[in-house]
Design an enzyme around this catalytic site. Sequence first.
Site, PDB file in Angstrom:
ATOM      1  N   HIS A  33       0.845  -1.198   0.000  1.00 43.08           N
ATOM      2  CA  HIS A  33       0.000   0.000   0.000  1.00 43.08           C
ATOM      3  C   HIS A  33       0.879   1.246   0.000  1.00 43.08           C
ATOM      4  O   HIS A  33       1.750   1.408   0.866  1.00 43.08           O
ATOM      5  CB  HIS A  33      -0.897  -0.018   1.237  1.00 43.08           C
ATOM      6  CG  HIS A  33      -1.905   1.077   1.285  1.00 43.08           C
ATOM      7  ND1 HIS A  33      -3.078   1.060   0.557  1.00 43.08           N
ATOM      8  CD2 HIS A  33      -1.927   2.235   1.996  1.00 43.08           C
ATOM      9  CE1 HIS A  33      -3.768   2.157   0.815  1.00 43.08           C
ATOM     10  NE2 HIS A  33      -3.098   2.894   1.680  1.00 43.08           N
ATOM     11  N   ASP A  35       0.929   5.312   0.060  1.00 41.28           N
ATOM     12  CA  ASP A  35       0.145   6.502   0.397  1.00 41.28           C
ATOM     13  C   ASP A  35       0.757   7.744  -0.233  1.00 41.28           C
ATOM     14  O   ASP A  35       1.816   8.206   0.186  1.00 41.28           O
ATOM     15  CB  ASP A  35       0.102   6.674   1.919  1.00 41.28           C
ATOM     16  CG  ASP A  35      -0.791   5.635   2.576  1.00 41.28           C
ATOM     17  OD1 ASP A  35      -1.968   5.546   2.185  1.00 41.28           O
ATOM     18  OD2 ASP A  35      -0.308   4.921   3.464  1.00 41.28           O
ATOM     19  N   MET A  37       0.543  11.646  -0.762  1.00 35.49           N
ATOM     20  CA  MET A  37      -0.069  12.800  -0.096  1.00 35.49           C
ATOM     21  C   MET A  37       0.504  14.089  -0.674  1.00 35.49           C
ATOM     22  O   MET A  37       1.714  14.194  -0.866  1.00 35.49           O
ATOM     23  CB  MET A  37       0.237  12.751   1.397  1.00 35.49           C
ATOM     24  CG  MET A  37      -0.107  11.436   2.047  1.00 35.49           C
ATOM     25  SD  MET A  37       0.187  11.549   3.815  1.00 35.49           S
ATOM     26  CE  MET A  37      -0.224   9.912   4.341  1.00 35.49           C
ATOM     27  N   HIS A  66      -2.747   4.690  -3.111  1.00 36.01           N
ATOM     28  CA  HIS A  66      -3.841   5.452  -2.490  1.00 36.01           C
ATOM     29  C   HIS A  66      -3.528   6.939  -2.658  1.00 36.01           C
ATOM     30  O   HIS A  66      -2.653   7.471  -1.985  1.00 36.01           O
ATOM     31  CB  HIS A  66      -3.917   5.038  -1.013  1.00 36.01           C
ATOM     32  CG  HIS A  66      -4.876   5.813  -0.183  1.00 36.01           C
ATOM     33  ND1 HIS A  66      -4.861   5.788   1.196  1.00 36.01           N
ATOM     34  CD2 HIS A  66      -5.902   6.644  -0.524  1.00 36.01           C
ATOM     35  CE1 HIS A  66      -5.825   6.565   1.662  1.00 36.01           C
ATOM     36  NE2 HIS A  66      -6.465   7.108   0.649  1.00 36.01           N
ATOM     37  N   MET A  68      -4.059  10.511  -1.977  1.00 37.74           N
ATOM     38  CA  MET A  68      -4.681  11.526  -1.112  1.00 37.74           C
ATOM     39  C   MET A  68      -4.272  12.874  -1.677  1.00 37.74           C
ATOM     40  O   MET A  68      -3.459  13.601  -1.084  1.00 37.74           O
ATOM     41  CB  MET A  68      -4.202  11.329   0.335  1.00 37.74           C
ATOM     42  CG  MET A  68      -4.866  10.137   1.005  1.00 37.74           C
ATOM     43  SD  MET A  68      -4.030   9.637   2.518  1.00 37.74           S
ATOM     44  CE  MET A  68      -2.794   8.566   1.840  1.00 37.74           C
ATOM     45  N   ASP A 175      -8.532   0.957   5.820  1.00 32.09           N
ATOM     46  CA  ASP A 175      -7.224   1.604   5.963  1.00 32.09           C
ATOM     47  C   ASP A 175      -7.259   2.571   7.137  1.00 32.09           C
ATOM     48  O   ASP A 175      -8.026   3.543   7.131  1.00 32.09           O
ATOM     49  CB  ASP A 175      -6.919   2.358   4.654  1.00 32.09           C
ATOM     50  CG  ASP A 175      -5.572   3.066   4.669  1.00 32.09           C
ATOM     51  OD1 ASP A 175      -4.784   2.853   5.600  1.00 32.09           O
ATOM     52  OD2 ASP A 175      -5.332   3.835   3.718  1.00 32.09           O
TER      53      ASP A 175
END
Length: 218
Positions: A33, A35, A37, A66, A68, A175
Amino acid sequence: MSGIIAPSILSADYTNLERDVKLVEAAGAEYLHIDVMDGNFVPSISYGPNWVKQLRPETDMVLDVHLMVTNPEKIVDEFADAGADIIGVHVEATPHIHRALQMIKNKGVKAEVVINPGTPVLAIEPVLDMVDQVLVMTVNPGFGGQKFLPSTLEKIAQLRAVRDELGYDFDIQVDGGINDETVVAAYEAGANVFVAGSYVYDKVDPAAKIARLKALTK
Ligand code: DX5
Ligand code: ZN
């Protein structure tokens, strides 16, 4: 269907990244995973597509990205070209969620829609027929190591019911704050893909943590 474990690289040791990636892969984690950002949709800034591109040849795990970021449609192509296998976009981050998901699918990448703890399932119902995965955030996004919000469990159950009723086949991912207690509640509510950052990477023995999560979601 047994659970898929997705360690979040956000909590890894960045000075020993290769070691930390190989370690969770050897322990049987199916997804990694990632992330992303942007310092706008969430306060933190992490990594971009070039980083994913460099990581790609280092692992056979599914790269689960993911995003964001605000207006993700501006960068989904770059992440697809970098080698992402799944790309998740927040419904709160764009007025063009349908377009963003369509762009991901056009690249031959699995499309995921994400909802924050404050967003109802109703907000994504119009796109449920086009997604491969739904991510129900179980904390407010932006940081690792936060506490699981039990109020999100009802949304997981609701999604499972809608999926079964309408004959869709998306995975349900959770998550945030996942550990050996909260994973059980999320699994029982209907989730089948489990992101875990600090639980896996903090303290000792990530491989044992992955084995434990797997055993609890059989
Ligand atoms: C939070 C991120 C998570 C985070 C999870 O914004 O989306 O993926 O890494 O970390 P833990 O498992 O520590 O809550
Ligand atoms: Zn995440």
